[in-house]
Design a protein around this motif. Structure first.
Motif, PDB file in Angstrom:
ATOM      1  N   ASN A   1      -4.890  12.977   4.907  1.00  0.00           N
ATOM      2  CA  ASN A   1      -5.926  11.950   4.710  1.00  0.00           C
ATOM      3  C   ASN A   1      -5.655  11.075   3.483  1.00  0.00           C
ATOM      4  OD1 ASN A   1      -7.432  12.840   6.972  1.00  0.00           O
ATOM      5  ND2 ASN A   1      -8.426  14.418   5.725  1.00  0.00           N
TER       6      ASN A   1
ATOM      7  N   TYR B   1      -3.403   7.918   1.439  1.00  0.00           N
ATOM      8  CA  TYR B   1      -3.276   6.495   1.739  1.00  0.00           C
ATOM      9  C   TYR B   1      -2.290   6.250   2.880  1.00  0.00           C
ATOM     10  CZ  TYR B   1      -5.645   5.911  -2.726  1.00  0.00           C
ATOM     11  OH  TYR B   1      -6.553   5.973  -3.751  1.00  0.00           O
TER      12      TYR B   1
ATOM     13  N   GLN C   1      -1.592   8.150   5.465  1.00  0.00           N
ATOM     14  CA  GLN C   1      -2.219   8.474   6.745  1.00  0.00           C
ATOM     15  C   GLN C   1      -3.304   7.461   7.096  1.00  0.00           C
ATOM     16  OE1 GLN C   1      -3.374  12.539   7.125  1.00  0.00           O
ATOM     17  NE2 GLN C   1      -4.128  12.318   9.214  1.00  0.00           N
ATOM     18  N   GLN C   2      -4.022   6.972   6.091  1.00  0.00           N
ATOM     19  CA  GLN C   2      -5.051   5.961   6.363  1.00  0.00           C
ATOM     20  C   GLN C   2      -4.440   4.664   6.878  1.00  0.00           C
ATOM     21  OE1 GLN C   2      -7.815   5.365   3.107  1.00  0.00           O
ATOM     22  NE2 GLN C   2      -7.740   7.536   2.532  1.00  0.00           N
ATOM     23  N   LEU C   3      -3.223   4.350   6.409  1.00  0.00           N
ATOM     24  CA  LEU C   3      -2.610   3.073   6.772  1.00  0.00           C
ATOM     25  C   LEU C   3      -1.758   3.154   8.040  1.00  0.00           C
ATOM     26  CD1 LEU C   3      -1.580   1.798   3.216  1.00  0.00           C
ATOM     27  CD2 LEU C   3      -3.498   1.020   4.620  1.00  0.00           C
TER      28      LEU C   3
ATOM     29  N   ASN D   1       1.251  11.663   7.680  1.00  0.00           N
ATOM     30  CA  ASN D   1       1.305  12.124   6.293  1.00  0.00           C
ATOM     31  C   ASN D   1       2.545  12.986   6.090  1.00  0.00           C
ATOM     32  OD1 ASN D   1       0.634  15.202   6.359  1.00  0.00           O
ATOM     33  ND2 ASN D   1      -0.954  14.263   7.667  1.00  0.00           N
TER      34      ASN D   1
ATOM     35  N   SER E   1     -12.706   8.782   0.160  1.00  0.00           N
ATOM     36  CA  SER E   1     -13.044   8.935   1.577  1.00  0.00           C
ATOM     37  C   SER E   1     -13.460   7.618   2.207  1.00  0.00           C
ATOM     38  CB  SER E   1     -14.169   9.967   1.740  1.00  0.00           C
ATOM     39  OG  SER E   1     -15.327   9.552   1.014  1.00  0.00           O
TER      40      SER E   1
ATOM     41  N   GLY F   1     -11.869   4.911   2.130  1.00  0.00           N
ATOM     42  CA  GLY F   1     -10.704   4.213   2.651  1.00  0.00           C
ATOM     43  C   GLY F   1     -10.354   2.974   1.857  1.00  0.00           C
TER      44      GLY F   1
ATOM     45  N   THR G   1     -10.508  -0.408   1.828  1.00  0.00           N
ATOM     46  CA  THR G   1     -11.219  -1.563   2.391  1.00  0.00           C
ATOM     47  C   THR G   1     -11.783  -2.396   1.243  1.00  0.00           C
ATOM     48  OG1 THR G   1     -13.313  -0.353   2.549  1.00  0.00           O
ATOM     49  CG2 THR G   1     -11.840  -0.257   4.461  1.00  0.00           C
TER      50      THR G   1
END
Length: 551
Positions: A121, A123, A125-127, A131, A322, A324, A326
């Protein structure tokens, strides 16, 4: 005040800063009850050390990580240093500046930045939806994180050696029929071997003495190292001073063995190219390989500098992790909280800056005196003076911390710096003394041996010659070293964690505690400010050194 008084005073200060902590570590290791004032049971701690079930794992982890970091740092730093020193690449100063940043970034901050990027979780994996958690929390991950932080040591050693020596001899070899590859292999590479060996040695010692990266990644990776176990023996109740001292002796032995091996392999001498007059080294043209080299350097810079740096800066402006990456999650609240009256950031920042300034001034003056007495005055016993002034380069920070605890936490001292800010100042001075000694010693050797004798012939005393002749000439190198001491001391971690008295925080302790408490945003905001401060100071130091060289 005469030269003899200065010699005695300098030696006494070095004994207090360096020799006494080491002696007390050895005494505690030999006599397990030494802290209680008893000299019974000599060497009984050896059996306890050998029977410790985790000792083989700790030794193996320390050596494997140290050797791995030295090798990976060489694989990254050596070709980049050769490219920078041999060829006329575009924007050369930009690459130097880019690869200076990892050196200024504390390893523990780099490790925490990589955690935020690569963990589950994070950066990455968020993008992109994937991971590298398993790679990060492994021995390989620890080696890679540390190598990406340490490789500039080899890059600058190799590139500066090439820029200083030039390619005169290699070109002569080519004129006499040698190919470019043969000239590099038989001429240039042997000249680089001392710099490469010294860089790899420094990489190894920096790796085995590192605490922050193993503490941040090692527990989840199952990797044990001597530094983390030493800190654990001092932090967990009951405190095991004897065990910490024994492990400290083992760690120092490993570091000194590495120094001895490096001297043995390089023949205890440097390879130099002596010309009749100074010349400017003009890099050769890389031809069609220019842009591939630039792309490789940009790729390494992106991985080693941009990614962790962006992670650090981004974490300092995100409201919640958490939430993200944004626009709606961006905030300046973490920076505002740092300088609010409710937080401890201002006090931590003030403490770190004050201690760093004190360490810079003390080591600058002491380093000047030690180098002057050894290089210029050549006093009797200068070998001991030189050894004591440079010994901290082989001492891990955790060992210095243990030695200062054993030395100053004693009831017989009428006045003791222990449990006060002064103990932190002593630790910084001990760890960073070699910087001014080396810089000022190098500047003194470049002055030659004629100026001070000429002043003495015209009636000046040794101290007058030091004040009016030597000091003005070496002051740029001395100031540059003091700025580096200031930058490094302002973010030192391991001795700060061991020695900081209750109620006192430094910047590094503040950042570490913020992560422990889950306040990642404030920790990274402070880390960003720390990195920018260190970068400005280091650039100032480099500017002073360049002006001194031109002068």
């Amino acid at each position: 005040m005469n030269q003899r008084f200065l010699s005695v005073m300098t030696l006494a200060l070095l004994v207090i800063l360096v020799a006494f902590p080491l002696v007390f570590i050895v005494l505690q290791a030999v006599f397990p009850q030494f802290s209680a004032g008893q000299f019974s049971g000599a060497f009984s701690g050896v059996q306890s050390l050998l029977s410790e079930p985790q000792l083989p794992t700790m030794l193996g982890g320390t050596l494997q990580v140290g050797l791995g970091v030295a090798l990976v740092s060489a694989l990254i730093g050596f070709p980049l240093g050769v490219a920078r020193g041999l060829f006329n690449l575009p924007l050369p100063r930009l690459w130097d500046l880019l690869f200076l940043i990892p050196f200024l970034t504390p390893p523990y901050i780099a490790a925490l930045s990589w955690m935020l990027v690569l963990q589950t979780n994070g950066y990455l994996q968020q993008l992109v939806g994937t991971n590298l958690n398993d790679l990060l929390f492994s021995q390989t991950g620890i080696v890679l994180v540390m190598a990406l932080n340490i490789f500039p040591v080899i890059y600058f050693a190799v590139s500066r050696s090439l820029l200083a020596s030039g390619q005169r001899l290699a070109r002569i070899a080519q004129v006499h029929g040698a190919s470019a590859g043969r000239a590099f292999w038989h001429v240039t590479l042997p000249m680089l071997s001392p710099s490469l060996a010294a860089g790899m040695l420094l990489s190894f010692t920096l790796a085995i003495e590192e605490y922050g990266v193993p503490a941040a990644l090692g527990s989840r990776a199952g990797v044990l190292m001597l530094t983390t176990d030493i800190e654990k023996k001092l932090a967990d109740w009951p405190i095991d001073l004897s065990g910490a001292s024994m492990l400290s002796v083992v760690l120092v032995t490993i570091a000194l063995s590495a120094w001895w091996l490096q001297k043995k392999l390089t023949g205890n001498h440097d390879v130099t190219s002596i010309t009749g007059k100074p010349t400017e080294n003009m890099g050769a043209s890389a031809g069609v390989f220019t842009w591939p080299m630039v792309l490789v350097m940009a790729l390494v810079g992106g991985i080693a500098v941009v990614l962790p740096g962006a992670s650090m800066a981004l974490s300092g402006v995100l409201g919640t992790l958490s939430g993200g990456v944004t626009l709606g999650n961006l905030t300046a609240n973490h920076y505002a909280a740092l300088f609010s009256q409710q937080g401890d950031a201002l006090a931590a920042l003030g403490t770190s800056l004050s201690l760093a300034l004190g360490a810079a001034c003390i080591t600058g003056v002491l380093g000047l005196l030690a180098a002057w007495l050894v290089v210029v005055q050549k006093i009797k016993g200068r070998g001991l003076l030189d050894a004591l002034s440079l010994m901290p380069a082989a001492l891990p920070g955790v060992v210095v911390g243990v030695g200062l605890i054993l030395l100053w936490n004693r009831p017989f001292w009428p006045i003791s710096p222990y449990n006060s800010w002064a103990i932190l100042l002593l630790s910084y001075c001990c760890l960073l003394l070699p910087w001014p000694v080396r810089y000022v010693g190098s500047a003194l050797r470049q002055l030659g041996g004629n100026l001070e004798p000429a002043a003495r012939v015209h009636g000046a005393s040794a101290l007058q010659a030091l004040r009016f002749i030597v000091l003005p000439l070496v002051s740029p190198a001395m100031l540059a070293a003091m700025l580096m001491v200031f930058a490094i001391a302002s973010r030192e971690l391991v001795t700060s964690l061991l020695l900081a008295p209750a109620g006192t925080q430094t910047v590094s302790v503040f950042i570490w505690r913020q992560f422990e408490q889950g306040s990642v945003g404030q920790g990274m905001a402070m880390a960003t400010l720390t990195l920018l401060t260190g970068l400005i100071l280091m650039l100032t130091a480099l500017g002073i050194m360049q002006r001194s060289t031109r002068g």
